[in-house]
Scaffold this active site. Structure first.
Site, PDB file in Angstrom:
ATOM      1  N   HIS A 275      19.148   3.761  12.891  1.00  0.00           N
ATOM      2  CA  HIS A 275      19.926   2.654  13.465  1.00  0.00           C
ATOM      3  C   HIS A 275      21.423   2.811  13.200  1.00  0.00           C
ATOM      4  O   HIS A 275      22.138   1.829  13.014  1.00  0.00           O
ATOM      5  CB  HIS A 275      19.447   1.293  12.923  1.00  0.00           C
TER       6      HIS A 275
ATOM      7  N   TYR B  51      15.237  -1.430   1.944  1.00  0.00           N
ATOM      8  CA  TYR B  51      16.507  -1.947   2.478  1.00  0.00           C
ATOM      9  C   TYR B  51      17.585  -2.139   1.419  1.00  0.00           C
ATOM     10  O   TYR B  51      18.759  -1.919   1.688  1.00  0.00           O
ATOM     11  CB  TYR B  51      16.249  -3.218   3.304  1.00  0.00           C
TER      12      TYR B  51
ATOM     13  N   ASN C 123      12.931  -5.345  16.149  1.00  0.00           N
ATOM     14  CA  ASN C 123      13.187  -4.365  17.202  1.00  0.00           C
ATOM     15  C   ASN C 123      12.966  -4.998  18.570  1.00  0.00           C
ATOM     16  O   ASN C 123      12.467  -6.126  18.654  1.00  0.00           O
ATOM     17  CB  ASN C 123      12.230  -3.174  17.064  1.00  0.00           C
TER      18      ASN C 123
ATOM     19  N   HIS D  51      18.047  -6.946   5.150  1.00  0.00           N
ATOM     20  CA  HIS D  51      16.934  -6.643   4.246  1.00  0.00           C
ATOM     21  C   HIS D  51      15.776  -7.584   4.573  1.00  0.00           C
ATOM     22  O   HIS D  51      15.970  -8.809   4.570  1.00  0.00           O
ATOM     23  CB  HIS D  51      17.413  -6.837   2.797  1.00  0.00           C
TER      24      HIS D  51
HETATM   25 FE1  HDE Z   1      14.016  -0.210   9.334  1.00  0.00          FE
HETATM   26  N1  HDE Z   1      15.426   0.603   8.131  1.00  0.00           N
HETATM   27  N2  HDE Z   1      12.593   0.710   8.270  1.00  0.00           N
HETATM   28  N3  HDE Z   1      12.605  -0.870  10.633  1.00  0.00           N
HETATM   29  N4  HDE Z   1      15.414  -1.080  10.434  1.00  0.00           N
HETATM   30  C1  HDE Z   1      16.754   0.461   8.260  1.00  0.00           C
HETATM   31  O1  HDE Z   1      18.234  -0.023   6.516  1.00  0.00           O
HETATM   32  C2  HDE Z   1      12.756   1.281   7.067  1.00  0.00           C
HETATM   33  C3  HDE Z   1      11.265  -0.653  10.546  1.00  0.00           C
HETATM   34  C4  HDE Z   1      15.232  -1.926  11.486  1.00  0.00           C
HETATM   35  O2  HDE Z   1      21.397  -3.218  12.076  1.00  0.00           O
HETATM   36  C5  HDE Z   1      17.515   1.027   7.102  1.00  0.00           C
HETATM   37  O3  HDE Z   1      20.354  -0.762   6.298  1.00  0.00           O
HETATM   38  C6  HDE Z   1      11.492   1.708   6.545  1.00  0.00           C
HETATM   39  C7  HDE Z   1      10.544  -1.525  11.434  1.00  0.00           C
HETATM   40  C8  HDE Z   1      16.492  -2.316  12.029  1.00  0.00           C
HETATM   41  O4  HDE Z   1      21.764  -2.698   9.983  1.00  0.00           O
HETATM   42  C9  HDE Z   1      16.417   1.533   6.174  1.00  0.00           C
HETATM   43  C10 HDE Z   1      10.572   1.401   7.493  1.00  0.00           C
HETATM   44  C11 HDE Z   1      11.496  -2.255  12.071  1.00  0.00           C
HETATM   45  C12 HDE Z   1      17.451  -1.681  11.250  1.00  0.00           C
HETATM   46  C13 HDE Z   1      15.172   1.198   6.947  1.00  0.00           C
HETATM   47  C14 HDE Z   1      11.266   0.764   8.571  1.00  0.00           C
HETATM   48  C15 HDE Z   1      12.774  -1.835  11.563  1.00  0.00           C
HETATM   49  C16 HDE Z   1      16.750  -0.922  10.263  1.00  0.00           C
HETATM   50  C17 HDE Z   1      18.580   2.025   7.481  1.00  0.00           C
HETATM   51  C18 HDE Z   1       9.093   1.675   7.469  1.00  0.00           C
HETATM   52  C19 HDE Z   1      11.298  -3.317  13.157  1.00  0.00           C
HETATM   53  C20 HDE Z   1      18.945  -1.723  11.426  1.00  0.00           C
HETATM   54  C21 HDE Z   1      19.910   1.366   7.210  1.00  0.00           C
HETATM   55  C22 HDE Z   1       8.391   0.891   6.600  1.00  0.00           C
HETATM   56  C23 HDE Z   1      10.543  -4.446  12.716  1.00  0.00           C
HETATM   57  C24 HDE Z   1      19.548  -2.869  10.681  1.00  0.00           C
HETATM   58  C25 HDE Z   1      19.576   0.080   6.646  1.00  0.00           C
HETATM   59  C26 HDE Z   1      21.030  -2.935  10.935  1.00  0.00           C
HETATM   60  C27 HDE Z   1      17.374  -0.170   9.266  1.00  0.00           C
HETATM   61  C28 HDE Z   1      13.951   1.451   6.456  1.00  0.00           C
HETATM   62  C29 HDE Z   1      10.604   0.341   9.750  1.00  0.00           C
HETATM   63  C30 HDE Z   1      13.997  -2.407  12.034  1.00  0.00           C
HETATM   64  C31 HDE Z   1      16.491   2.987   5.768  1.00  0.00           C
HETATM   65  C32 HDE Z   1      11.262   2.396   5.233  1.00  0.00           C
HETATM   66  C33 HDE Z   1       9.027  -1.627  11.589  1.00  0.00           C
HETATM   67  C34 HDE Z   1      16.728  -3.239  13.214  1.00  0.00           C
HETATM   68  O5  HDE Z   1      16.397   0.833   4.977  1.00  0.00           O
END
Ligand code: HDE
Length: 754
Positions: free
Chosen positions: A131, A418, A203, A395
């Protein structure tokens, strides 16, 4: 002879032209940088910083511990008229380093030089690992009260208004990648509630590739550019992605959403949002329900077509962020309604046989309707991209009382990830104190010190229990609205690395999605798979993915196989007997066209009274008219936003032709880099013809009046569906506006699949 200096002559000429343009510019097309027009000559009279543009907002001025300061939001910006060091000492010169004579070496003592360069060297922070590419906006959420029975969360009480910041994003691309690539979009909302910040980190698709967080690095490593050549950027059309998802078949449902039109949204404003996981809500009485969050866009769900998306990636890689900012500036505030699907909190955690802890599954809205509980309006663009959009830290564990998590194994892992990621990205544990992240609730957390500590904590006893600080801070109970970790019973079970058996069904809901699509949407899905797999080198991977498609639907599989020149395999599992969910289709309803772009082709021969009326009518319909003329500057007495050289169809939602412009002097084929433009031999400028052809191919509404009709005839589209002609410009626009409610002229896409 003119007694003015040559510079003054140029300046006066430019200023009087600028005045004319300004006169003609009401209402104004959005997108101008700066809150005041610049002067031609460099300003030299000291003055305070200009205010932000009227549509810009910034985080409320709160202290690092959440108290309102009462200071204007500009208090966070630069102050005073004079250039200073970071310590506030005024500076005389920032253009020359301190040297031993004009030709001498630079002196180490030049603290200003070193401060300036050192700070610059450290301007970049690591981009988000996923993202990375995103755009944000401020807004307000107002609750309807419909959720009061199921959650005690105060921000969902009837009439309660809560400040929010939303960040939209793509997943795979780097920070500088294009907006319109085929990908899932992030839709993350920070609610600054007075009971603590709530982040709904969702999402634009309701399901995810994986069921367990431990697979997240795998899917992302597979989707990111190959590690050797670092290509391709921001796309899934490559071997590694399809290698993984064809082996890890739980990804097939989400992959199908990505290959559908949902993977290429028209605008952030026309996307749904989903919390994906099931959450647990708890009300005043301590009763719980399970729930899924939905965002429903007021403008409906709409997408680009693939060729448009590809062209835009080159012509306007900022298409989605520009659209978001321009819409807000034009006053067409993007709006969504927040909805809940609510399920009884039973020990099985299932609904209608669907496992609510499996993030690869939806619950069709036909089975559990989405109940609308509030509305979101985005009404301010950020004042500073880095300070706000880049530094915002979401988060899934930022939860207010009344909302709790479930054991969804994907959500459980996210609860760790997060905070962990912000430590590196934002340089330490105090990221909650960055202005955009500051809570709007009183903070007394006993967390101390660390890099970039902004709070000045008083007292000597940041521990509990204590008597030295009078016992402060005290634990809160129900009466003080403390967060409740719902004491859910955990079944006695062995400690294992395994999923529930219900997670093994990987194809039935992919089939449900496929069967819910209209014929034209199915065509698009077939073409998307054929494109993506066609970009893979390895036949083995294509064959393996075709096997997955065979398990979803034989027509889908056969059509993609035909495009790849491969045989279509037979299914290896029985095809699921599922009931389609028509609400998943984007086609067949009508929506407002607010904030859309309408191109108007003009030349000096146009009837400018009509053009002015049509332009006003487009504004009055809450859309943005762009005049496209043979050259820049003024055309008649109106400003041209695009010339035939700079304008391109993909920026537009509809095209109006007010005239039949002859080829402009710069339409020579040798100078015209646009592939596909017809040679400048016909009566109309070839770039205008190209615009008509592209708009037609992309199924956009087209209108023409007066001599403009001959351009449509020359392009061979007059009299075809979605093409409006007539004598009155305003009537033609009314017809085009009506067509835009369908989003596209769908009849222009003949569908061969049923
Ligand atoms: Fe994320 N995800 N994600 N994700 N995600 C990040 O956090 C992660 C997942 C989503 O505009 C990171 O600050 C793991 C699902 C959005 O700043 C990180 C898993 C969904 C955004 C991270 C998921 C999301 C992130 C990267 C699997 C939809 C952007 C930078 C368990 C429900 C937020 C950050 C923004 C961002 C980890 C799966 C949505 C690395 C480990 C499912 C919208 O922490």
């Amino acid at each position: 002879m003119d007694a003015r200096s040559p510079a003054k002559v140029v300046k006066d000429a430019v200023e009087s032209a600028a005045e004319k343009v300004t006169d003609a510019l009401t209402p104004e097309v959005p997108g101008k940088p700066g809150s005041a027009p610049p002067t031609v000559a460099e300003p030299t009279t000291p003055q305070d910083p200009l205010p932000p543009k009227p549509e810009q907002g910034s985080p409320q001025t709160r202290t690092p511990t959440g108290a309102r300061t009462g200071a204007p939001t500009t208090a966070n910006g630069q102050q005073g008229a004079y250039l200073t060091t970071a310590q506030g000492a005024r500076l005389r010169d920032t253009d020359h380093s301190l040297k031993a004579g004009p030709r001498g070496p630079t002196l180490l003592q030049d603290h200003h030089l070193r401060e300036k360069i050192t700070h610059f060297d450290h301007e970049r922070i690591p981009e988000r690992v996923v993202h990375a590419r995103g755009a944000g906006a401020h807004g307000v959420f107002t609750a309807y009260g419909a959720a009061e029975a199921v959650t005690r969360a105060g921000f969902l009480r009837k009439g309660r208004a809560t400040d929010v910041f939303v960040r939209f994003s793509t997943v795979l691309g780097s920070r500088g990648s294009a907006d319109t690539v085929r990908d899932t979009r992030g839709f993350a909302t920070k609610f600054y509630t007075d009971e603590g910040t709530f982040d709904l980190v969702g999402n634009n698709m309701p399901v995810f590739f994986i069921q367990d967080a431990i697979k997240f690095p795998d899917i992302i490593h597979a989707g990111k550019p190959h590690p050797d050549r670092e290509i391709p950027q921001a796309q899934s059309a490559h071997d590694a992605f399809w290698d993984f998802v064809s082996l890890h078949t739980e990804a097939q449902h989400h992959t199908l959403w990505n290959m559908s039109d949902r993977g290429i949204p028209r605008s952030y404003r026309t996307m749904e949002g989903f919390g994906v996981h099931t959450f647990r809500l708890v009300n005043e009485a301590g009763e719980t329900v399970l729930a899924k969050f939905h965002w429903k866009p007021k403008l409906g769900v709409h997408s680009l077509v693939w060729e448009e998306a590809q062209m835009l990636a080159g012509i306007d890689p900022d298409f989605h962020r520009r659209d978001l900012y321009d819409a807000i500036e034009a006053g067409a505030f993007p709006e969504w309604e927040l909805g809940l699907q609510v399920f009884p909190d039973t020990p099985e955690e299932t609904f209608a046989g669907i496992d609510l802890l499996d993030p690869t599954k939806i619950v069709p809205e036909e089975l559990a309707p989405v109940q609308l509980v509030g509305s979101l309006t985005l009404n301010r663009t950020p004042t500073n991209f880095f300070a706000e959009t880049e530094q915002v830290a979401f988060h899934v564990g930022h939860l207010p009382p009344g909302i709790d998590v479930t054991n969804d194994p994907l959500l459980q892992g996210r609860l760790f990830s997060y905070v962990d990621t912000q430590l590196t990205r934002l340089g330490g544990p105090n990221f909650a104190q960055i202005p955009i992240n500051r809570p709007h609730a009183a903070v007394n957390d006993m967390l101390r010190d660390g890099f970039h500590q902004h709070a000045v904590h008083a007292g000597v006893a940041p521990y509990r229990p204590n008597s030295l600080d009078g016992g402060n801070p005290f634990p809160a109970g129900d009466a003080e609205n403390a967060f409740l970790d719902v004491p859910v019973r955990v079944a006695e079970a062995p400690k294992i690395r395994a999923n529930p058996v219900s997670f093994d069904d990987h194809f039935s809901q992919a089939r449900l999605f496929w069967l819910s699509m209209s014929p034209v949407e199915r065509e698009h899905i077939i073409r998307a798979y054929t494109f993506e797999l066609g970009k893979c080198y390895h036949q083995e991977i294509k064959e393996r993915q075709l096997q997955c498609l065979a398990n979803v639907d034989p027509v889908l599989c056969a059509q993609v196989a035909a495009g790849l020149g491969l045989p279509a395999p037979q299914p290896t599992v029985p095809l699921a007997d599922v009931t389609p969910s028509p609400v998943l289709s984007q086609v067949g309803r009508q929506w407002p066209a607010d904030g859309r772009m309408v191109g108007i082709v003009v030349d000096p021969e146009a009837d400018f009274d009509t053009v002015r009326d049509v332009r006003r009518a487009v504004f009055a319909a809450d859309m943005v008219p762009l005049l496209i003329a043979p050259h820049g500057g003024l055309i008649g007495d109106l400003p041209a936003q695009r010339s035939f050289a700079t304008g391109r169809s993909v920026e537009l939602d509809a095209l109006l032709i007010a005239t039949a412009p002859a080829p402009a002097p710069d339409a020579l084929p040798a100078r015209d880099a646009k592939a596909g433009a017809a040679p400048a031999t016909g009566p109309a400028d070839p770039r205008v013809l190209l615009m008509v052809e592209e708009c037609w191919r992309h199924a956009k509404a087209i209108g023409a009046w007066g001599p403009g009709v001959s351009v449509l005839e020359q392009a061979g589209v007059a009299g075809t569906p979605g093409v409006v002609t007539g004598d009155s410009g305003e009537d033609v626009f009314t017809g085009v506006h009506r067509l835009m409610a369908d989003h596209r002229v769908w009849e222009r896409f003949p569908a061969s699949v049923g």
